[in-house]
Write an enzyme that holds these catalytic residues in place. Structure first.
Site, mmCIF file in Angstrom:
data_model
loop_
_atom_site.group_PDB
_atom_site.id
_atom_site.type_symbol
_atom_site.label_atom_id
_atom_site.label_comp_id
_atom_site.label_asym_id
_atom_site.label_seq_id
_atom_site.Cartn_x
_atom_site.Cartn_y
_atom_site.Cartn_z
ATOM 1 N N ASN A 13 -26.968 -7.110 28.770
ATOM 2 C CA ASN A 13 -25.928 -7.556 27.978
ATOM 3 C C ASN A 13 -26.464 -8.531 27.049
ATOM 4 O OD1 ASN A 13 -24.026 -9.434 27.327
ATOM 5 N ND2 ASN A 13 -22.577 -9.026 28.716
ATOM 6 N N ASP A 74 -25.071 -13.331 37.207
ATOM 7 C CA ASP A 74 -23.841 -12.549 37.477
ATOM 8 C C ASP A 74 -22.714 -13.589 36.909
ATOM 9 O OD1 ASP A 74 -22.959 -9.760 38.328
ATOM 10 O OD2 ASP A 74 -21.624 -10.884 39.321
ATOM 11 N N SER A 75 -21.867 -13.005 36.266
ATOM 12 C CA SER A 75 -20.916 -13.937 35.827
ATOM 13 C C SER A 75 -19.541 -13.205 35.591
ATOM 14 C CB SER A 75 -21.083 -14.569 34.538
ATOM 15 O OG SER A 75 -21.719 -13.693 33.624
ATOM 16 N N PHE A 160 -18.820 -13.417 23.278
ATOM 17 C CA PHE A 160 -18.907 -11.840 23.579
ATOM 18 C C PHE A 160 -17.703 -11.661 24.862
ATOM 19 C CE2 PHE A 160 -20.977 -12.077 27.971
ATOM 20 C CZ PHE A 160 -21.638 -13.438 27.818
ATOM 21 N N GLY A 161 -17.572 -10.568 25.479
ATOM 22 C CA GLY A 161 -16.554 -10.220 26.360
ATOM 23 C C GLY A 161 -15.290 -11.062 26.242
ATOM 24 N N TYR A 162 -14.909 -12.012 27.437
ATOM 25 C CA TYR A 162 -13.522 -12.455 27.109
ATOM 26 C C TYR A 162 -13.455 -13.629 26.311
ATOM 27 C CZ TYR A 162 -12.865 -9.168 31.044
ATOM 28 O OH TYR A 162 -12.850 -8.254 31.913
ATOM 29 N N ASP A 163 -14.461 -14.069 25.473
ATOM 30 C CA ASP A 163 -14.310 -15.437 24.853
ATOM 31 C C ASP A 163 -13.289 -15.481 23.917
ATOM 32 O OD1 ASP A 163 -16.719 -16.579 26.077
ATOM 33 O OD2 ASP A 163 -17.949 -15.947 24.351
ATOM 34 N N HIS A 188 -20.293 -22.075 31.530
ATOM 35 C CA HIS A 188 -20.617 -21.942 32.955
ATOM 36 C C HIS A 188 -21.985 -21.522 32.962
ATOM 37 C CE1 HIS A 188 -19.406 -18.454 30.758
ATOM 38 N NE2 HIS A 188 -19.500 -17.512 31.585
ATOM 39 N N ARG A 189 -22.593 -20.664 31.963
ATOM 40 C CA ARG A 189 -23.934 -20.343 31.933
ATOM 41 C C ARG A 189 -25.027 -21.501 31.883
ATOM 42 N NH1 ARG A 189 -22.946 -16.558 29.333
ATOM 43 N NH2 ARG A 189 -22.493 -15.315 31.240
HETATM 44 P P1 IMP Z 1 -22.110 -8.800 34.489
HETATM 45 O O1 IMP Z 1 -23.036 -8.416 33.816
HETATM 46 O O2 IMP Z 1 -21.531 -8.241 35.812
HETATM 47 O O3 IMP Z 1 -22.440 -10.343 35.142
HETATM 48 O O4 IMP Z 1 -20.453 -9.107 33.781
HETATM 49 C C1 IMP Z 1 -20.269 -9.820 33.184
HETATM 50 C C2 IMP Z 1 -18.799 -9.869 32.375
HETATM 51 O O5 IMP Z 1 -18.320 -11.038 32.693
HETATM 52 C C3 IMP Z 1 -19.155 -9.599 30.915
HETATM 53 O O6 IMP Z 1 -19.327 -8.288 30.674
HETATM 54 C C4 IMP Z 1 -18.035 -10.234 30.387
HETATM 55 O O7 IMP Z 1 -16.944 -9.266 30.327
HETATM 56 C C5 IMP Z 1 -17.515 -11.435 31.350
HETATM 57 N N1 IMP Z 1 -18.476 -12.771 30.917
HETATM 58 C C6 IMP Z 1 -19.163 -13.298 31.508
HETATM 59 N N2 IMP Z 1 -19.831 -14.320 31.066
HETATM 60 C C7 IMP Z 1 -19.039 -14.351 29.898
HETATM 61 C C8 IMP Z 1 -19.039 -15.483 28.665
HETATM 62 O O8 IMP Z 1 -19.647 -16.304 28.608
HETATM 63 N N3 IMP Z 1 -18.091 -15.110 27.829
HETATM 64 C C9 IMP Z 1 -17.109 -14.061 27.956
HETATM 65 N N4 IMP Z 1 -17.208 -13.053 28.999
HETATM 66 C C10 IMP Z 1 -18.154 -13.385 29.770
#
Ligand code: IMP
Length: 226
Positions: A13, A74-75, A160-163, A188-189
């Site tokens: 990612n 993992d987040s 990225f993601g749900y930001d 969180h990170r």
């Molecule tokens: P992982 O690769 O299984 O840890 O998936 C993490 C997923 O959680 C990402 O693809 C995002 O959809 C979401 N995620 C984790 N951290 C963040 C963040 O900092 N911002 C937004 N989405 C996040």
């Protein structure tokens, strides 16, 4: 700062990798992706029930393949009124291989009936550090979280993601409206990595001490010439 050692961050990612690079910027380490460190990157199945289990699994697999100090994150997003979902399935909430846009649309769809009082959520992150060279088989897992709520529509272009859907508690803005620096103060990170910082700093210090000892020892040829 000159890097004295490399560390693999077990993620594909790019958003996460960029954040972790920035957050480790004060340490003399070079951050490598699995593709930088390995010619054949194994696909790790994230089948754990917890962020901690998945982070440890990813770190162990990549550390065993690369034989390098490895960190894995993992987040995901935890929404109270959805019983904790998307949770460990955050990356594939809409479907296997879903894009961020598809996951965000699925989240909005599942929450469309819920009023503001039912939109509380948090980002959670577990970070595992595995050192394949440590005699004790050193493994550490730390965690961090960031409270907020889910907006009714996406706003902002950062992160990225749900930001774009995550309104940070105490702010009127989504995570995607914060600058990189602002996100890295409160995420969180960032909170999880802050707990790991002393351990990483100690490992870097130990490498420096070992290097200084080796460099100050005369080579065997110089010894035999005497
Ligand atoms: P992982 O690769 O299984 O840890 O998936 C993490 C997923 O959680 C990402 O693809 C995002 O959809 C979401 N995620 C984790 N951290 C963040 C963040 O900092 N911002 C937004 N989405 C996040």
């Amino acid at each position: 700062m000159t890097a004295v050692m490399s560390i693999v961050v077990a993620t594909t990612n790019r958003g996460k990798l960029a954040e972790i690079r920035a957050l480790l910027g004060d340490l003399a380490v070079e951050v490598l992706s699995p593709c930088d460190a390995l010619s054949d990157v194994p696909n790790v199945i994230e089948d754990g029930d917890t962020f901690e289990a998945n982070a440890l699994k990813k770190a162990r697999v990549i550390a065993a393949e690369s034989m390098m100090l490895t960190l894995a994150d993992d987040s995901g997003l935890v929404v109270d009124s959805l019983g904790g979902r998307p949770g460990v399935r955050s990356a594939r909430f809409a479907s296997e291989g879903a894009t961020d846009g598809e996951n965000n649309a699925e989240l909005l769809r599942q929450m469309c009936e819920l009023g503001d009082e039912l939109r509380a959520a948090r980002f959670r992150c577990a970070i595992a550090l595995v050192d394949p060279w440590s005699a004790e088989g050193d493994e550490i897992v730390v965690e961090g979280s960031c409270e907020g709520s889910i907006a009714h529509q996406p706003t902002g272009t950062g992160g990225f993601g749900y930001d774009p859907l995550f309104v940070v508690a105490g702010q009127e803005r989504t995570m995607a409206e914060l600058s990189e620096d602002e996100k890295n103060q409160i995420s969180h990170r960032a909170k999880a990595l802050a707990k790991l910082q002393p351990k990483l700093a100690a490992i870097v210090e130990e490498r420096l001490t070992t290097a200084a000892r080796i460099l100050s020892t005369p080579p065997p040829s110089a010894v035999s010439r005497k």
